[in-house]
Design an enzyme around this catalytic site. Structure first.
Site, PDB file in Angstrom:
ATOM      1  N   HIS A 210       0.796  -1.228   0.000  1.00 43.46           N
ATOM      2  CA  HIS A 210       0.000   0.000   0.000  1.00 43.46           C
ATOM      3  C   HIS A 210       0.831   1.283   0.000  1.00 43.46           C
ATOM      4  O   HIS A 210       0.285   2.367  -0.077  1.00 43.46           O
ATOM      5  CB  HIS A 210      -0.933   0.029   1.226  1.00 43.46           C
TER       6      HIS A 210
HETATM    7  C1  UD1 Z   1      -2.061   5.471   5.912  1.00 38.47           C
HETATM    8  C2  UD1 Z   1      -0.765   5.956   6.564  1.00 38.47           C
HETATM    9  C3  UD1 Z   1       0.285   4.883   6.446  1.00 38.47           C
HETATM   10  C4  UD1 Z   1      -0.204   3.565   6.999  1.00 38.47           C
HETATM   11  C5  UD1 Z   1      -1.497   3.200   6.295  1.00 38.47           C
HETATM   12  C6  UD1 Z   1      -2.073   1.912   6.806  1.00 38.47           C
HETATM   13  C7  UD1 Z   1      -0.256   8.369   6.472  1.00 38.47           C
HETATM   14  C8  UD1 Z   1       0.584   9.380   5.822  1.00 38.47           C
HETATM   15  N1  UD1 Z   1      -0.247   7.147   5.895  1.00 38.47           N
HETATM   16  O1  UD1 Z   1      -1.791   5.271   4.536  1.00 38.47           O
HETATM   17  O2  UD1 Z   1       1.435   5.274   7.180  1.00 38.47           O
HETATM   18  O3  UD1 Z   1       0.774   2.567   6.773  1.00 38.47           O
HETATM   19  O4  UD1 Z   1      -2.441   4.257   6.511  1.00 38.47           O
HETATM   20  O5  UD1 Z   1      -3.208   1.546   6.096  1.00 38.47           O
HETATM   21  O6  UD1 Z   1      -0.897   8.657   7.450  1.00 38.47           O
HETATM   22  N2  UD1 Z   1      -9.112   4.923   1.639  1.00 38.47           N
HETATM   23  C9  UD1 Z   1     -10.309   4.279   1.588  1.00 38.47           C
HETATM   24  N3  UD1 Z   1     -10.893   3.887   2.763  1.00 38.47           N
HETATM   25  C10 UD1 Z   1     -10.322   4.123   3.969  1.00 38.47           C
HETATM   26  C11 UD1 Z   1      -9.101   4.797   4.009  1.00 38.47           C
HETATM   27  C12 UD1 Z   1      -8.497   5.184   2.838  1.00 38.47           C
HETATM   28  O7  UD1 Z   1     -10.856   4.037   0.522  1.00 38.47           O
HETATM   29  O8  UD1 Z   1     -10.902   3.753   5.001  1.00 38.47           O
HETATM   30  C13 UD1 Z   1      -8.470   5.332   0.374  1.00 38.47           C
HETATM   31  C14 UD1 Z   1      -8.692   6.791   0.058  1.00 38.47           C
HETATM   32  O9  UD1 Z   1      -8.868   6.944  -1.294  1.00 38.47           O
HETATM   33  C15 UD1 Z   1      -7.396   7.446   0.426  1.00 38.47           C
HETATM   34  C16 UD1 Z   1      -6.392   6.325   0.205  1.00 38.47           C
HETATM   35  O10 UD1 Z   1      -7.083   5.121   0.491  1.00 38.47           O
HETATM   36  O11 UD1 Z   1      -7.136   8.570  -0.341  1.00 38.47           O
HETATM   37  C17 UD1 Z   1      -5.211   6.428   1.097  1.00 38.47           C
HETATM   38  O12 UD1 Z   1      -5.611   6.613   2.466  1.00 38.47           O
HETATM   39  P1  UD1 Z   1      -4.717   7.478   3.459  1.00 38.47           P
HETATM   40  O13 UD1 Z   1      -5.268   7.444   4.821  1.00 38.47           O
HETATM   41  O14 UD1 Z   1      -4.436   8.818   2.861  1.00 38.47           O
HETATM   42  O15 UD1 Z   1      -3.325   6.741   3.421  1.00 38.47           O
HETATM   43  P2  UD1 Z   1      -2.967   5.204   3.481  1.00 38.47           P
HETATM   44  O16 UD1 Z   1      -2.358   4.834   2.182  1.00 38.47           O
HETATM   45  O17 UD1 Z   1      -4.085   4.374   4.003  1.00 38.47           O
END
Ligand code: UD1
Length: 365
Positions: A210
């Protein structure tokens, strides 16, 4: 006033890896009679990324949900800060605990330090020395702001000393994620036989990906997927897909051979059970490098660096980067059971959160 009385501790969680870190600390503080408030920023919001962990880990429902959702780093961090500040002002905690290295961690630490509220950082001192990782920025800033820095391994203490953090603020307590693992392993073991037959699994490997550096663009992701697709012909690979990865690559994932089994994200117990019995784990997650080290499962990390070097020197982790030849070699080694390093780092003993709770209880307020 000297310690040994109850205080009000506010925990901030936001993303999946925070939940298993906060759960044992909450429990240890409750056992010592402290009042607690749980704030969920809503950085992760899908049921499979959030709710299932609250239920599975026995964490109480959040007292406050900020529902920030997704956005750019600046948007997400700013949204958390502006919604969190009034919560701190209203709840008046004696201490705020932040976990790990996600955007919710740094946002909450910034708010508290400006309000003059004491901040404790759980999982402090880890460094990848790679500032292109958003988490590295979050770690550096949070550790500069924190008043209490709880480290999981001695490299954390060394990093903090080098950055000029006073050693009185630093407490080597061990790894809280391992507290949760040890507590839930019997339940995961009990669930495994049924779960395994539901997935029709015998021998298998486990994959998670991820990190933005791996999944955000095609020059990085597609060659990785091609290698995994080939390796899965030798050993079925179960791949619970993070929403970030699924959003971008659902078509490509569907075109892979059926042995590369791209499934929805799993709950904590299911994933733990799969990690324990996997022949090999291929990942870019930080927490999984630690869990596999504890379990003694070979872990091949698709990153150029790690903020958890103890998993390389002591545990079962190998850094692969993008060296596909090395990946194949280590994969075959794991399949033959030829992997040697399987030690558990000091203080990864299931009692890290007890030590944190003791420090908090013993403070002067
Ligand atoms: C975040 C953390 C990362 C951690 C990871 C675990 C930061 C900078 N990154 O990354 O350190 O390893 O979580 O999972 O804080 N999304 C969904 N549903 C959700 C959450 C996210 O669809 O419940 C999608 C959204 O489009 C979002 C993307 O995933 O834009 C990324 O989510 P985000 O929280 O920005 O970062 P992660 O890649 O999950």
């Amino acid at each position: 006033m000297k310690g040994k009385f109850t205080v009000m501790v506010l925990h901030v969680v936001g993303a999946r890896p925070n939940f298993m870190k906060a759960a044992p600390v909450y429990r240890a503080l409750a056992a010592r009679g402290h009042k607690q408030t749980l704030v969920h920023t809503g950085q992760h919001y899908d049921a499979l990324m959030s709710d299932v962990f609250f239920k599975g880990l026995g964490i109480p429902d959040p007292d406050e949900s900020l529902n920030v959702g997704s956005g750019s780093h600046a948007q997400q961090t700013a949204a958390i800060m502006s919604l969190f500040e009034p919560v701190v002002l209203a709840r008046k905690p004696d201490i705020v605990l932040v976990y790990g290295d996600v955007n919710s961690t740094v946002a909450a630490a910034l708010v508290c330090s400006k309000l003059g509220v004491r901040v404790g950082h759980v999982e402090s001192g880890l460094r990848s020395f790679d500032r292109s990782m958003p988490e590295e920025i979050n770690r550096l800033v949070t550790d500069q702001l924190a008043d209490l820095l709880f480290t999981p391994s001695v490299d954390g203490d060394e990093n903090l000393a080098r950055e000029g953090i006073a050693k009185e603020k630093v407490f080597f307590v061990g790894n809280v994620m391992i507290d949760t693992l040890i507590r839930f392993l019997p339940e995961a073991d009990a669930l495994f036989p049924t779960f395994k037959s539901e997935l029709s699994l015998d021998s298998y490997g486990l994959v998670t990906l991820h990190r933005p550096s791996n999944v955000d663009d095609e020059t990085n992701f597609l060659p990785m997927l091609e290698v995994l697709d080939k390796l899965s012909c030798e050993l079925p690979l179960v791949f619970p897909v993070h929403p970030r990865t699924r959003q971008k690559w659902s078509t490509q994932l569907e075109q892979c051979n059926p042995n590369l089994r791209a499934i929805a994200p799993l709950g904590y117990l299911e994933f733990l059970a799969l990690q324990k019995s996997a022949k090999v784990v291929i990942t870019d997650s930080g927490g999984i490098q630690e869990e596999t080290t504890f379990l003694g499962t070979p872990c091949l990390t698709l990153r150029e660096n790690t903020e958890r070097p103890i998993t390389l020197t002591c545990g079962s982790n190998v850094l692969i980067g993008r060296d596909w030849e090395l990946l194949r070699k280590e994969f075959h080694k794991a399949l033959k059971g030829n992997q040697t390093r399987k030690n558990i780092p000091p203080l990864w003993d299931g009692r890290a959160s007890e030590r944190i709770a003791d420090v908090i209880t013993g403070l002067t307020y």
